[in-house]
Design a protein around this motif. Structure first.
Motif, PDB file in Angstrom:
ATOM      1  N   LYS A  56       0.829  -1.202   0.000  1.00  0.00           N
ATOM      2  CA  LYS A  56       0.000   0.000   0.000  1.00  0.00           C
ATOM      3  C   LYS A  56       0.867   1.257   0.000  1.00  0.00           C
ATOM      4  CE  LYS A  56      -3.774   2.324   0.214  1.00  0.00           C
ATOM      5  NZ  LYS A  56      -4.659   2.398  -0.928  1.00  0.00           N
ATOM      6  N   GLY A  57       1.948   1.250   0.756  1.00  0.00           N
ATOM      7  CA  GLY A  57       2.844   2.394   0.791  1.00  0.00           C
ATOM      8  C   GLY A  57       3.502   2.646  -0.549  1.00  0.00           C
ATOM      9  N   PHE A  58       3.890   1.580  -1.230  1.00  0.00           N
ATOM     10  CA  PHE A  58       4.511   1.726  -2.548  1.00  0.00           C
ATOM     11  C   PHE A  58       3.518   2.273  -3.562  1.00  0.00           C
ATOM     12  CE2 PHE A  58       5.829   0.108  -6.711  1.00  0.00           C
ATOM     13  CZ  PHE A  58       7.106   0.650  -6.774  1.00  0.00           C
ATOM     14  N   ILE A  59       2.274   1.797  -3.511  1.00  0.00           N
ATOM     15  CA  ILE A  59       1.254   2.283  -4.438  1.00  0.00           C
ATOM     16  C   ILE A  59       0.986   3.761  -4.198  1.00  0.00           C
ATOM     17  CG2 ILE A  59      -1.200   2.120  -5.031  1.00  0.00           C
ATOM     18  CD1 ILE A  59      -0.968  -0.903  -4.564  1.00  0.00           C
ATOM     19  N   LEU A  60       0.832   4.162  -2.936  1.00  0.00           N
ATOM     20  CA  LEU A  60       0.570   5.573  -2.631  1.00  0.00           C
ATOM     21  C   LEU A  60       1.757   6.454  -3.027  1.00  0.00           C
ATOM     22  CD1 LEU A  60      -1.329   5.365   0.769  1.00  0.00           C
ATOM     23  CD2 LEU A  60      -2.197   6.291  -1.383  1.00  0.00           C
ATOM     24  N   ALA A  61       2.972   5.985  -2.774  1.00  0.00           N
ATOM     25  CA  ALA A  61       4.160   6.757  -3.168  1.00  0.00           C
ATOM     26  C   ALA A  61       4.238   6.888  -4.691  1.00  0.00           C
ATOM     27  CB  ALA A  61       5.422   6.097  -2.623  1.00  0.00           C
ATOM     28  N   ALA A  62       3.908   5.827  -5.406  1.00  0.00           N
ATOM     29  CA  ALA A  62       3.907   5.887  -6.861  1.00  0.00           C
ATOM     30  C   ALA A  62       2.824   6.836  -7.371  1.00  0.00           C
ATOM     31  CB  ALA A  62       3.697   4.485  -7.443  1.00  0.00           C
ATOM     32  N   GLU A  63       1.672   6.847  -6.701  1.00  0.00           N
ATOM     33  CA  GLU A  63       0.608   7.783  -7.085  1.00  0.00           C
ATOM     34  C   GLU A  63       1.055   9.229  -6.887  1.00  0.00           C
ATOM     35  OE1 GLU A  63      -2.793   6.685  -4.772  1.00  0.00           O
ATOM     36  OE2 GLU A  63      -3.248   4.944  -6.006  1.00  0.00           O
TER      37      GLU A  63
ATOM     38  N   VAL B 240      -6.680  18.313 -11.594  1.00  0.00           N
ATOM     39  CA  VAL B 240      -6.861  16.898 -11.254  1.00  0.00           C
ATOM     40  C   VAL B 240      -5.586  16.357 -10.623  1.00  0.00           C
ATOM     41  CG1 VAL B 240      -7.273  14.591 -12.204  1.00  0.00           C
ATOM     42  CG2 VAL B 240      -8.583  16.533 -13.043  1.00  0.00           C
ATOM     43  N   ALA B 241      -4.444  16.678 -11.209  1.00  0.00           N
ATOM     44  CA  ALA B 241      -3.170  16.179 -10.685  1.00  0.00           C
ATOM     45  C   ALA B 241      -2.892  16.745  -9.297  1.00  0.00           C
ATOM     46  CB  ALA B 241      -2.039  16.530 -11.644  1.00  0.00           C
ATOM     47  N   ILE B 242      -3.204  18.028  -9.089  1.00  0.00           N
ATOM     48  CA  ILE B 242      -2.971  18.644  -7.775  1.00  0.00           C
ATOM     49  C   ILE B 242      -3.844  17.983  -6.721  1.00  0.00           C
ATOM     50  CG2 ILE B 242      -3.271  20.762  -6.435  1.00  0.00           C
ATOM     51  CD1 ILE B 242      -2.487  22.315  -8.977  1.00  0.00           C
ATOM     52  N   CYS B 243      -5.135  17.850  -7.016  1.00  0.00           N
ATOM     53  CA  CYS B 243      -6.056  17.260  -6.033  1.00  0.00           C
ATOM     54  C   CYS B 243      -5.682  15.827  -5.697  1.00  0.00           C
ATOM     55  CB  CYS B 243      -7.490  17.323  -6.555  1.00  0.00           C
ATOM     56  SG  CYS B 243      -8.174  18.972  -6.610  1.00  0.00           S
ATOM     57  N   GLU B 244      -5.413  15.027  -6.712  1.00  0.00           N
ATOM     58  CA  GLU B 244      -5.089  13.625  -6.454  1.00  0.00           C
ATOM     59  C   GLU B 244      -3.756  13.472  -5.734  1.00  0.00           C
ATOM     60  OE1 GLU B 244      -7.131  11.181  -6.622  1.00  0.00           O
ATOM     61  OE2 GLU B 244      -8.658  12.490  -7.473  1.00  0.00           O
ATOM     62  N   MET B 245      -2.794  14.352  -6.029  1.00  0.00           N
ATOM     63  CA  MET B 245      -1.514  14.295  -5.331  1.00  0.00           C
ATOM     64  C   MET B 245      -1.697  14.666  -3.857  1.00  0.00           C
ATOM     65  SD  MET B 245       2.126  16.100  -6.228  1.00  0.00           S
ATOM     66  CE  MET B 245       1.563  17.756  -5.953  1.00  0.00           C
ATOM     67  N   VAL B 246      -2.475  15.698  -3.577  1.00  0.00           N
ATOM     68  CA  VAL B 246      -2.697  16.117  -2.187  1.00  0.00           C
ATOM     69  C   VAL B 246      -3.453  15.027  -1.415  1.00  0.00           C
ATOM     70  CG1 VAL B 246      -3.952  17.779  -0.757  1.00  0.00           C
ATOM     71  CG2 VAL B 246      -2.546  18.586  -2.643  1.00  0.00           C
ATOM     72  N   PHE B 247      -4.498  14.461  -2.025  1.00  0.00           N
ATOM     73  CA  PHE B 247      -5.243  13.399  -1.340  1.00  0.00           C
ATOM     74  C   PHE B 247      -4.374  12.172  -1.096  1.00  0.00           C
ATOM     75  CE2 PHE B 247      -9.327  15.257  -3.234  1.00  0.00           C
ATOM     76  CZ  PHE B 247      -9.590  15.981  -2.081  1.00  0.00           C
ATOM     77  N   ALA B 248      -3.535  11.807  -2.055  1.00  0.00           N
ATOM     78  CA  ALA B 248      -2.633  10.669  -1.867  1.00  0.00           C
ATOM     79  C   ALA B 248      -1.622  10.956  -0.759  1.00  0.00           C
ATOM     80  CB  ALA B 248      -1.917  10.326  -3.168  1.00  0.00           C
ATOM     81  N   MET B 249      -1.143  12.209  -0.676  1.00  0.00           N
ATOM     82  CA  MET B 249      -0.220  12.577   0.404  1.00  0.00           C
ATOM     83  C   MET B 249      -0.896  12.485   1.766  1.00  0.00           C
ATOM     84  SD  MET B 249       1.746  15.881  -1.048  1.00  0.00           S
ATOM     85  CE  MET B 249       3.146  15.787  -2.110  1.00  0.00           C
ATOM     86  N   ILE B 250      -2.137  12.947   1.845  1.00  0.00           N
ATOM     87  CA  ILE B 250      -2.867  12.889   3.112  1.00  0.00           C
ATOM     88  C   ILE B 250      -3.047  11.444   3.562  1.00  0.00           C
ATOM     89  CG2 ILE B 250      -5.132  13.300   4.164  1.00  0.00           C
ATOM     90  CD1 ILE B 250      -5.243  15.907   2.485  1.00  0.00           C
ATOM     91  N   PHE B 251      -3.509  10.597   2.655  1.00  0.00           N
ATOM     92  CA  PHE B 251      -3.714   9.197   3.027  1.00  0.00           C
ATOM     93  C   PHE B 251      -2.389   8.496   3.292  1.00  0.00           C
ATOM     94  CE2 PHE B 251      -7.977   9.937   1.598  1.00  0.00           C
ATOM     95  CZ  PHE B 251      -8.727   9.054   2.357  1.00  0.00           C
ATOM     96  N   PHE B 252      -1.332   8.857   2.577  1.00  0.00           N
ATOM     97  CA  PHE B 252      -0.011   8.291   2.850  1.00  0.00           C
ATOM     98  C   PHE B 252       0.415   8.633   4.279  1.00  0.00           C
ATOM     99  CE2 PHE B 252       4.608   8.222   2.888  1.00  0.00           C
ATOM    100  CZ  PHE B 252       4.896   7.054   2.193  1.00  0.00           C
ATOM    101  N   GLY B 253       0.248   9.888   4.667  1.00  0.00           N
ATOM    102  CA  GLY B 253       0.622  10.302   6.016  1.00  0.00           C
ATOM    103  C   GLY B 253      -0.224   9.635   7.084  1.00  0.00           C
ATOM    104  N   ILE B 254      -1.508   9.520   6.838  1.00  0.00           N
ATOM    105  CA  ILE B 254      -2.395   8.887   7.822  1.00  0.00           C
ATOM    106  C   ILE B 254      -2.060   7.423   7.998  1.00  0.00           C
ATOM    107  CG2 ILE B 254      -4.794   8.135   8.151  1.00  0.00           C
ATOM    108  CD1 ILE B 254      -5.609  10.909   7.060  1.00  0.00           C
ATOM    109  N   PHE B 255      -1.873   6.710   6.888  1.00  0.00           N
ATOM    110  CA  PHE B 255      -1.564   5.284   6.990  1.00  0.00           C
ATOM    111  C   PHE B 255      -0.145   5.047   7.502  1.00  0.00           C
ATOM    112  CE2 PHE B 255      -4.886   4.471   3.501  1.00  0.00           C
ATOM    113  CZ  PHE B 255      -5.881   4.307   4.448  1.00  0.00           C
ATOM    114  N   MET B 256       0.798   5.912   7.132  1.00  0.00           N
ATOM    115  CA  MET B 256       2.174   5.744   7.574  1.00  0.00           C
ATOM    116  C   MET B 256       2.287   5.924   9.086  1.00  0.00           C
ATOM    117  SD  MET B 256       5.567   7.973   6.693  1.00  0.00           S
ATOM    118  CE  MET B 256       4.982   9.352   7.652  1.00  0.00           C
ATOM    119  N   MET B 257       1.627   6.951   9.611  1.00  0.00           N
ATOM    120  CA  MET B 257       1.691   7.229  11.049  1.00  0.00           C
ATOM    121  C   MET B 257       0.677   6.412  11.850  1.00  0.00           C
ATOM    122  SD  MET B 257       4.191   9.254  11.101  1.00  0.00           S
ATOM    123  CE  MET B 257       4.203   9.872  12.758  1.00  0.00           C
ATOM    124  N   GLU B 258      -0.050   5.529  11.172  1.00  0.00           N
ATOM    125  CA  GLU B 258      -1.061   4.654  11.762  1.00  0.00           C
ATOM    126  C   GLU B 258      -2.139   5.441  12.507  1.00  0.00           C
ATOM    127  OE1 GLU B 258       1.077   1.756  14.023  1.00  0.00           O
ATOM    128  OE2 GLU B 258       1.790   0.733  12.225  1.00  0.00           O
TER     129      GLU B 258
END
Length: 158
Positions: free
Chosen positions: A25-32, A54-72
């Protein structure tokens, strides 16, 4: 003298980052995130910069979810169903990238940056669709585990 055996919060965060990127999941989010950034650069360099939203929104949302899942934090903040939120983020991202990328590739004659952004957008759409599929499998397996683990006195009718 300072105690050097304790780790700093920044080092702890860096270790969590390294460990999370090694998961699927981390690799997929980082690739996104990386792919959205590349698409953002392509669309910004093209004559039509409106597709970069579209690219800005999806990048920001992927960063948010990456941070949430990374920090549990998904285990700490249980007001939101994070799996379903991530599912809707990924499916919306897949549709938006595929639609805007097809528009850019088809109508981008003479604008190389727009066509490149469209091609990378199609790849990103496939990546977001794969992410949607993996989340769907996770939701389906968690539902099967919940249906299988019935308590005493409850009847499970399927």
């Amino acid at each position: 003298m300072a105690d050097t055996t304790t780790s700093s919060p920044a080092a702890n965060c860096l270790e969590k980052l390294k460990a999370y990127v090694k998961t699927q999941k981390g690799f997929i989010l980082a690739a996104e995130i990386v792919l959205s950034f590349i698409i953002l650069i392509c669309y910004a360099a093209s004559l039509y910069g409106g597709y970069s939203a579209v690219a800005i929104c999806e990048m920001v949302f992927a960063m948010i979810f990456f941070g949430i899942f990374m920090m549990e934090m998904d285990k700490q903040i249980q007001v939101v169903n994070w799996v379903w939120s991530d599912f809707f983020r990924a499916i919306i991202g897949a549709f938006l990238y595929i639609i805007t990328s097809l528009i850019c590739v088809i109508g981008g004659a003479g604008d190389g940056a727009r066509i490149a952004g469209g091609v990378f957008g199609l790849i990103a759409g496939l990546l977001f669709a794969y992410d949607t599929y993996t989340i769907y499998l996770q939701i389906r397996s968690s539902r099967q585990h919940m249906a299988a683990s019935t308590g005493e006195g409850t009847l499970c009718i399927s």
